[in-house]
Design a protein around this motif. Structure first.
Motif, PDB file in Angstrom:
ATOM      1  N   GLN A 130       1.296  -1.154   0.165  1.00 25.07           N
ATOM      2  CA  GLN A 130       0.026  -0.003  -0.085  1.00 25.07           C
ATOM      3  C   GLN A 130       0.921   1.024   0.195  1.00 25.07           C
ATOM      4  O   GLN A 130       1.363   1.690   0.995  1.00 25.07           O
ATOM      5  CB  GLN A 130      -0.642   0.078   1.222  1.00 25.07           C
ATOM      6  N   TYR A 132       0.509   4.644   1.011  1.00 25.96           N
ATOM      7  CA  TYR A 132      -0.190   6.070   0.728  1.00 25.96           C
ATOM      8  C   TYR A 132       0.067   7.318   1.250  1.00 25.96           C
ATOM      9  O   TYR A 132       0.476   7.804   0.442  1.00 25.96           O
ATOM     10  CB  TYR A 132      -0.952   5.511   1.785  1.00 25.96           C
ATOM     11  N   ALA A 376      -1.448   3.091  12.193  1.00 30.27           N
ATOM     12  CA  ALA A 376      -1.731   2.355  10.799  1.00 30.27           C
ATOM     13  C   ALA A 376      -3.073   2.725  10.572  1.00 30.27           C
ATOM     14  O   ALA A 376      -4.219   2.999  11.574  1.00 30.27           O
ATOM     15  CB  ALA A 376      -1.444   1.282  10.901  1.00 30.27           C
ATOM     16  N   GLU A 381      -6.542   9.369  17.287  1.00 27.74           N
ATOM     17  CA  GLU A 381      -7.149  10.606  17.679  1.00 27.74           C
ATOM     18  C   GLU A 381      -7.471  11.396  16.461  1.00 27.74           C
ATOM     19  O   GLU A 381      -8.836  11.650  16.009  1.00 27.74           O
ATOM     20  CB  GLU A 381      -5.796  11.468  17.400  1.00 27.74           C
ATOM     21  N   ILE A 382      -7.125  10.298  15.332  1.00 31.24           N
ATOM     22  CA  ILE A 382      -7.821  11.228  13.564  1.00 31.24           C
ATOM     23  C   ILE A 382      -9.751  10.053  13.826  1.00 31.24           C
ATOM     24  O   ILE A 382     -10.703  10.808  13.207  1.00 31.24           O
ATOM     25  CB  ILE A 382      -7.787  10.977  13.181  1.00 31.24           C
TER      26      ILE A 382
HETATM   27  C1  LIG Z   1       2.091  -0.779  10.897  1.00 30.09           C
HETATM   28  C2  LIG Z   1       1.973   0.665  10.441  1.00 30.09           C
HETATM   29  C3  LIG Z   1       1.701  -0.214   9.003  1.00 30.09           C
HETATM   30  C4  LIG Z   1       1.471   0.774   7.902  1.00 30.09           C
HETATM   31  N1  LIG Z   1       1.340   0.731   6.692  1.00 30.09           N
HETATM   32  C5  LIG Z   1       1.211   1.304   5.867  1.00 30.09           C
HETATM   33  C6  LIG Z   1       1.479   1.247   4.005  1.00 30.09           C
HETATM   34  O1  LIG Z   1       1.815   0.051   4.081  1.00 30.09           O
HETATM   35  N2  LIG Z   1       1.272   2.353   3.494  1.00 30.09           N
HETATM   36  C7  LIG Z   1       0.964   3.341   4.039  1.00 30.09           C
HETATM   37  O2  LIG Z   1       1.388   3.899   2.621  1.00 30.09           O
HETATM   38  N3  LIG Z   1       1.079   3.706   5.039  1.00 30.09           N
HETATM   39  C8  LIG Z   1       1.288   2.835   5.755  1.00 30.09           C
HETATM   40  N4  LIG Z   1       1.698   3.819   7.786  1.00 30.09           N
HETATM   41  C9  LIG Z   1       2.045   4.344   7.757  1.00 30.09           C
HETATM   42  C10 LIG Z   1       0.496   5.288   8.566  1.00 30.09           C
HETATM   43  O3  LIG Z   1      -1.320   5.139   7.617  1.00 30.09           O
HETATM   44  C11 LIG Z   1       0.630   6.745   8.800  1.00 30.09           C
HETATM   45  O4  LIG Z   1       1.561   6.199   9.814  1.00 30.09           O
HETATM   46  C12 LIG Z   1      -0.006   7.397   9.568  1.00 30.09           C
HETATM   47  O5  LIG Z   1      -1.278   7.809   8.839  1.00 30.09           O
HETATM   48  C13 LIG Z   1      -0.476   8.421  10.645  1.00 30.09           C
HETATM   49  O6  LIG Z   1       0.383   9.480   9.965  1.00 30.09           O
HETATM   50  P1  LIG Z   1       1.791   9.985  10.467  1.00 30.09           P
HETATM   51  O7  LIG Z   1       2.834   8.749  11.507  1.00 30.09           O
HETATM   52  O8  LIG Z   1       2.943  10.713   9.553  1.00 30.09           O
HETATM   53  O9  LIG Z   1       1.630  10.201  11.947  1.00 30.09           O
HETATM   54  P2  LIG Z   1       1.104  12.255  11.653  1.00 30.09           P
HETATM   55  O10 LIG Z   1       0.234  12.047  11.441  1.00 30.09           O
HETATM   56  O11 LIG Z   1       2.261  13.384  11.825  1.00 30.09           O
HETATM   57  O12 LIG Z   1       0.699  11.956  14.045  1.00 30.09           O
HETATM   58  C14 LIG Z   1       0.992  11.990  14.418  1.00 30.09           C
HETATM   59  C15 LIG Z   1       0.189  12.277  15.780  1.00 30.09           C
HETATM   60  O13 LIG Z   1       0.067  13.802  15.761  1.00 30.09           O
HETATM   61  C16 LIG Z   1      -1.389  13.511  16.280  1.00 30.09           C
HETATM   62  N5  LIG Z   1      -2.203  14.239  15.052  1.00 30.09           N
HETATM   63  C17 LIG Z   1      -2.550  14.306  13.429  1.00 30.09           C
HETATM   64  N6  LIG Z   1      -3.204  15.425  12.951  1.00 30.09           N
HETATM   65  C18 LIG Z   1      -4.090  14.955  14.098  1.00 30.09           C
HETATM   66  C19 LIG Z   1      -5.575  16.143  14.140  1.00 30.09           C
HETATM   67  N7  LIG Z   1      -6.175  16.372  12.842  1.00 30.09           N
HETATM   68  N8  LIG Z   1      -6.212  15.946  15.419  1.00 30.09           N
HETATM   69  C20 LIG Z   1      -5.313  15.377  16.696  1.00 30.09           C
HETATM   70  N9  LIG Z   1      -4.398  14.655  16.494  1.00 30.09           N
HETATM   71  C21 LIG Z   1      -3.879  14.482  14.935  1.00 30.09           C
HETATM   72  C22 LIG Z   1      -1.797  11.906  15.323  1.00 30.09           C
HETATM   73  O14 LIG Z   1      -2.554  11.433  16.075  1.00 30.09           O
HETATM   74  C23 LIG Z   1      -0.158  11.353  15.876  1.00 30.09           C
HETATM   75  O15 LIG Z   1      -0.072  11.178  17.327  1.00 30.09           O
HETATM   76  C24 LIG Z   1       1.550   2.376   8.218  1.00 30.09           C
HETATM   77  C25 LIG Z   1       2.061   2.761   9.187  1.00 30.09           C
HETATM   78  C26 LIG Z   1       2.128   1.709  10.820  1.00 30.09           C
HETATM   79  C27 LIG Z   1       2.222   1.918  11.717  1.00 30.09           C
END
Ligand SMILES: Cc1cc2nc3c(=O)[nH]c(=O)nc-3n(C[C@H](O)[C@H](O)[C@H](O)COP(=O)(O)OP(=O)(O)OC[C@H]3O[C@@H](n4cnc5c(N)ncnc54)[C@H](O)[C@@H]3O)c2cc1C
Lengths: 396, 363
Positions: A130, A132, A376, A381-382
């Motif tokens: 994936q 994204y 993931a 929070e979202i």
């Molecule tokens: C096990 C695992 C597998 C994954 N696999 C894939 C994959 O195969 N392909 C892929 O594309 N992605 C993958 N991901 C990525 C995943 O989708 C992202 O980690 C996730 O969307 C969060 O983005 P970020 O890590 O940039 O955190 P950030 O968006 O930077 O968030 C950091 C913190 O801020 C909080 N935060 C952010 N925005 C807000 C808001 N509006 N209100 C309140 N709090 C907020 C978040 O909740 C979090 O606690 C994976 C992640 C994990 C952990």
């Protein structure tokens, strides 16, 4: 007998006959069968079980038969699930294609795309990743920058994806790419399928706190992608992404019940590791009460899922309930992991030490890995934002 | 797990009726008259006319045979508006006790009267500070009843009082009193505006025993039915509180924006909703099991423990999120807060049920 009961009886008999004894034991992570051109079977039994299921399309029980799926109704699929649980059958296939991509492609793909990709997913021939998230686009996914330029007969893709689970083992990747940089965020995104063997695709693994390196950063450097690999309409990729995300969240919420079967149950570990009094109950009232509390809530989560199933059957779906599953399920799973760590005491602290056994090592690494579940697929929070706004109608 | 068509209709009827006839203000009137009735007798008559007491009873005893799930639907509605009724004391508990423990003759004598609303009954269970049927000390021996009961609901209004006691061999048994004339009583109002009684029996003779022989399991099952009935009422109360709170946050402005736009409040409301739906699922599951004729000991404890915590948590949050208004008596929020605490103690607090659940699952 009703049709469903006949189906249950037949299914039970078939599973009894085709699921080898060894495939009814709790499964270890390294014994999981993932799809792919390079897949390996851990044993002859595992292969036989996988092939028996794949032949019937029961690796994807409710997908249409014409694409190799099982063609079961949702009632039948539930019966199959119940019967597999009863015999403790291992899941025959672990695959992002089954869990998330397939359902989205069935909803949005054109006929040729479905014919091409769905049967291979069912048969475990192709492993999907994936694409994204990006370094600058996590929760705010729509701010993604990887771009696909229309070059007439193909798209030219440049950019990078991060956290791509198992990209180093994947054959194909489905990506969200920017096709119209001038449009508002969500409206300039398309959904593109990319063969990982294409020239210009490279992958570098990232090590996690669990010691695994399932995550990768994936780079696209002038990658040529055929036009027919566009799913849905140009610049309408966000719709496909949302459809897919629904399946991802449902999956994530059920990780809890999945891991209960695959790993170790809190109840059994508690009985094994804690002092019991003469009646066989846990001596320490405090931890006993916290275990009971969590198990009550976990049972309620199953009951919530059951309620939703009956709502679905009666065509009285309360859409709000679906929004709760991911957050509740993943939070409970982590609470369970924490309790397990507490129950094992210093036996849970070993990373590689020979003083701890295999079970203890797995439990510890699961605890570390499962921290990812609330991140993931849309962080907790979202999820809470979504519940507040869409389920409760709170002003934004 | 969900209401069928009949039960949904019943729920809609109950909601429409209660919205029109039983505003939360009714409770204030009952509260203003400490010596007055425990519930609005006229309103109860109207509920009787809607057939509510007959809902769960089998047809052979004049019931409608809709199952307990139908009663759960109604209780959710009474809970939403804090409507005082004998639904838990009489319809859920006393009727179940008679049905499960009584002799055929006793059942035909009392159940049709309960179904038609001619008679209401109550059950004296609780002793001491915490609910625990295992530690009942009221004694039934040599034809005499002695001991004390507390937290008895709707006793003054009841035409039949059932008393749970222990017999000479220490097993649970049930005594039936047609009148409380010879019984020393104290009637009092608790913080939720509801009236309860303490009953003292001093070698009371001439009482009738319910059923024959030892019926421990049946007595416990009747108590479990009352437990989930109360839990259903509690879910209704918690649901109403959450709705009121979200409504308030969507209306009230501070810092030039609606309070509901603050994420700290959004997340807390979202968590409340998760907790509410989990507890509701447990309660519905317990009623489903009951109607399927399955054992509900574990399910009742799970449902009540979760309902207790849910109602308590949501009522605390509701007060907080209403700000200063939240602690005024003018707002209804405080009435729910107090009701939740009384409900907590009736038929067992979370601590009691968590332990009971632990025993049921073998830890
Ligand atoms: C096990 C695992 C597998 C994954 N696999 C894939 C994959 O195969 N392909 C892929 O594309 N992605 C993958 N991901 C990525 C995943 O989708 C992202 O980690 C996730 O969307 C969060 O983005 P970020 O890590 O940039 O955190 P950030 O968006 O930077 O968030 C950091 C913190 O801020 C909080 N935060 C952010 N925005 C807000 C808001 N509006 N209100 C309140 N709090 C907020 C978040 O909740 C979090 O606690 C994976 C992640 C994990 C952990």
């Amino acid at each position: 007998m009703s049709d469903l009961e006949t189906f249950r009886a037949e299914t039970r008999a078939w599973l009894e006959a085709h699921c080898p004894e060894s495939q009814r034991q709790p499964i270890l992570k390294r014994e999981q069968i993932w799809g792919g051109r390079n897949r390996v079977f851990p044993s002859a039994d595992a292969q036989a079980w996988f092939e028996a299921m794949a032949d019937r399309g029961w690796t994807a029980p409710s997908w249409p038969k014409e694409y190799g799926g099982g063609g079961l109704s949702i009632e039948e699929a539930k019966v199959l699930q119940q019967e597999m649980a009863r015999l403790k059958c291992r899941p025959p296939l672990y695959e992002i294609g089954i869990w998330m991509f397939g359902p989205a492609l069935l909803a949005y793909g054109n006929e040729a795309q479905k014919q091409e990709h769905i049967p291979k997913i069912v048969k475990g021939e192709i492993r999907w990743a994936q694409g994204y998230s990006e370094p600058g686009a996590g929760s705010d996914l729509a701010s993604l920058k990887t771009k696909a330029e229309d070059m007439g007969d193909h798209f030219l893709v440049n950019g990078t994806k991060i956290w791509t689970t198992n990209a180093h083992k994947a054959d194909w990747i489905f990506c969200l790419v920017r096709t119209d940089p001038s449009a508002p965020k969500q409206q300039g995104i398309s959904f593109l399928l990319i063969d990982m063997a294409s020239e210009g695709v490279s992958v570098s693994p990232i090590e996690l706190i669990s010691g695994e390196s399932e995550f990768c950063q994936t780079f696209f450097d002038n990658v040529k992608v055929p036009k027919e690999n566009l799913v849905g309409e140009l610049n309408k990729g966000w719709d496909v992404a949302k459809e897919l995300l629904k399946h991802e969240r449902t999956l994530m919420s059920s990780m809890e019940s999945m891991s209960e079967k695959e790993d170790f149950s809190l109840l059994e570990l508690a009985q094994q590791y804690l002092s019991l009094n003469s009646e066989g109950t846990i001596e320490d009232g405090e931890i006993r009460s916290r275990i009971a509390q969590l198990l009550m809530e976990m049972e309620a989560f199953e009951q919530l899922n059951e309620r939703m199933f009956y709502q679905y059957k009666a065509k009285q779906v309360d859409q709000r309930l679906g929004m709760l599953l991911k957050h509740i399920g993943t939070k409970q799973l982590q609470r369970k992991d924490e309790l397990i760590l507490e129950v094992l005491g210093n036996k849970a602290l070993s990373w590689t030490a020979p003083t701890a056994n295999q079970q203890e090592h797995i439990v510890t690494r699961n605890w570390a890995f499962n921290k990812s579940h609330t991140i993931a697929g849309g962080t907790s929070e979202i999820q809470l934002n979504i519940i507040a706004k869409r389920a409760l109608g709170m002003a934004s | 797990m969900i209401f069928n068509e009949e039960q949904s209709m019943l729920k809609d009827t109950a909601r429409a009726f209660i919205e029109e006839n039983a505003p939360v203000d009714n409770l204030r009137k009952l509260r203003a008259a400490p010596e007055g009735p425990a519930y609005d007798l006229e309103l109860w008559q109207q509920l009787v006319e809607l057939g509510i007491p007959a809902v769960a009873l089998p047809e052979e005893y004049g019931g409608l045979g809709f199952g307990f799930m139908g009663l759960a639907a109604v209780l959710g509605e009474t809970g939403r508006n804090l409507v005082a009724t004998p639904l838990v004391s009489s319809v859920a508990l006393a009727a179940s006790l008679i049905k499960l423990v009584g002799t055929e003759e006793q059942k035909s004598r009392w159940l049709p009267a309960l179904a038609s609303g001619e008679l209401t009954a109550t059950v004296a269970v609780q002793e001491g500070r915490h609910y625990n049927p295992k530690s009942i000390e009221t004694k039934w021996a040599n034809g005499a009843l002695s001991g004390s009961k507390t937290m008895v609901m709707d006793a003054q209004e009841a035409g039949l009082v059932l008393v749970i006691a222990k017999n000479a061999s220490g097993a649970l048994c049930v005594l039936a009193l047609n009148s409380l004339e010879d019984v020393e009583q104290e009637r009092y109002m608790l913080m939720d505006g509801r009236k309860f009684s303490d009953l003292h029996f001093r070698d009371l003779a001439g009482v009738e025993e319910l059923g024959e022989g030892e019926q421990v399991a049946s007595v416990e099952q009747a108590l479990d039915i009352a437990t989930i009935a109360l839990a259903a009422e509690m879910i209704g109360g918690a649901e109403s509180l959450l709705e009121r709170t979200v409504y308030h946050l969507n209306e009230r402005e501070q810092f030039d924006v609606k309070l509901a736009t603050f994420q700290a409040l959004q997340h807390r409301c979202a968590e409340m909703y998760c907790q509410l739906e989990l507890a509701r699922s447990a309660v519905l599951s317990a009623f489903t099991r009951l109607d399927q004729g399955r054992n509900i000991a574990k399910a009742a404890s799970q449902a009540k423990a979760l309902a207790n915590e849910c109602y308590q948590h949501i009522s605390n949050e509701a007060v907080q999120m209403h700000g200063g208004m939240g602690i005024t008596d003018e707002l209804d929020i405080g009435l729910y807060l107090k009701r939740s605490r009384v409900c907590n103690q009736l038929f067992g607090d979370a601590n009691f049920h968590r332990k009971r659940y632990a025993l049921q699952i073998g830890i």
